[in-house]
Design a protein around this motif. Sequence first.
Motif, mmCIF file in Angstrom:
data_model
loop_
_atom_site.group_PDB
_atom_site.id
_atom_site.type_symbol
_atom_site.label_atom_id
_atom_site.label_comp_id
_atom_site.label_asym_id
_atom_site.label_seq_id
_atom_site.Cartn_x
_atom_site.Cartn_y
_atom_site.Cartn_z
ATOM 1 N N PHE A 90 -29.471 2.437 16.759
ATOM 2 C CA PHE A 90 -29.535 2.614 18.174
ATOM 3 C C PHE A 90 -30.108 3.657 18.766
ATOM 4 C CE2 PHE A 90 -25.962 0.118 16.682
ATOM 5 C CZ PHE A 90 -25.677 -0.759 17.487
ATOM 6 N N ASP A 91 -30.825 3.583 19.929
ATOM 7 C CA ASP A 91 -31.479 4.497 20.540
ATOM 8 C C ASP A 91 -30.698 5.146 21.568
ATOM 9 O OD1 ASP A 91 -33.632 6.299 21.054
ATOM 10 O OD2 ASP A 91 -34.753 4.846 22.428
ATOM 11 N N ILE A 92 -29.495 5.974 21.241
ATOM 12 C CA ILE A 92 -28.711 6.269 22.236
ATOM 13 C C ILE A 92 -28.705 7.758 21.719
ATOM 14 C CG2 ILE A 92 -26.332 6.748 23.039
ATOM 15 C CD1 ILE A 92 -25.845 3.697 22.115
ATOM 16 N N ARG A 93 -29.093 8.712 22.684
ATOM 17 C CA ARG A 93 -28.959 10.051 22.554
ATOM 18 C C ARG A 93 -27.658 10.721 22.921
ATOM 19 N NH1 ARG A 93 -34.372 12.995 23.522
ATOM 20 N NH2 ARG A 93 -35.926 11.212 22.940
ATOM 21 N N PRO A 94 -27.006 11.580 22.289
ATOM 22 C CA PRO A 94 -26.027 12.389 22.522
ATOM 23 C C PRO A 94 -25.943 12.910 23.793
ATOM 24 C CG PRO A 94 -26.586 13.054 20.173
ATOM 25 C CD PRO A 94 -27.614 12.172 20.728
ATOM 26 N N ALA A 95 -24.937 12.988 24.668
ATOM 27 C CA ALA A 95 -25.169 13.598 26.023
ATOM 28 C C ALA A 95 -25.229 15.396 25.445
ATOM 29 C CB ALA A 95 -23.976 13.266 26.864
ATOM 30 N N ARG A 96 -25.981 16.053 26.255
ATOM 31 C CA ARG A 96 -26.143 17.313 26.102
ATOM 32 C C ARG A 96 -25.234 18.317 26.880
ATOM 33 N NH1 ARG A 96 -27.423 18.284 21.218
ATOM 34 N NH2 ARG A 96 -29.101 16.960 20.673
ATOM 35 N N ARG A 97 -24.872 19.435 26.405
ATOM 36 C CA ARG A 97 -23.765 19.992 27.338
ATOM 37 C C ARG A 97 -24.404 20.595 28.863
ATOM 38 N NH1 ARG A 97 -22.911 25.396 27.637
ATOM 39 N NH2 ARG A 97 -24.458 25.923 26.069
ATOM 40 N N ASP A 98 -23.843 20.467 29.623
ATOM 41 C CA ASP A 98 -24.044 21.025 31.075
ATOM 42 C C ASP A 98 -24.474 22.436 30.796
ATOM 43 O OD1 ASP A 98 -24.541 21.756 33.640
ATOM 44 O OD2 ASP A 98 -22.996 20.528 34.200
#
Length: 132
Positions: free
Chosen positions: A101-109
């Motif tokens: 899956f080409d899903i990137r983890p969301a990065r911290r704001d």
Amino acid sequence: MSRHALTGILSTCLLALVVSACSVSIGKNPPPPPPPPPARIEHVTIQGLNLRQGPSVTTGVIRSLSLDEAVEVLARQDNWIRVRTMDGLVGYAYGAYLTGFDIRPARRDPGKPAPPGGSSGLSPEEEQELWN
């Protein structure tokens, strides 16, 4: 044409139809159903990925998945993947931590403070997904 001759012709035609219909079904099996599509197997890319009851970090954890554990992909709902473990448990895993899956983890704001204990670079949702 006589009645007797007409009856004979009709009888012969009827017999031919019956024999023809019977011979089509005798000795021939219906074609087998098509095989099911092959299962899609993917692997967990982190140790301790939560297998959850639903596609959200607010749902209960069924169990933790191990690094490189194989799972069968059943469906996708946004970034959540419905999977079946090899021991038969069904639940949802965050797709960024599965192969295929080409899903990137969301990065911290960047505007939010880092979590206690140092910066992991993960969003609070990811922290909760990984460790809670």
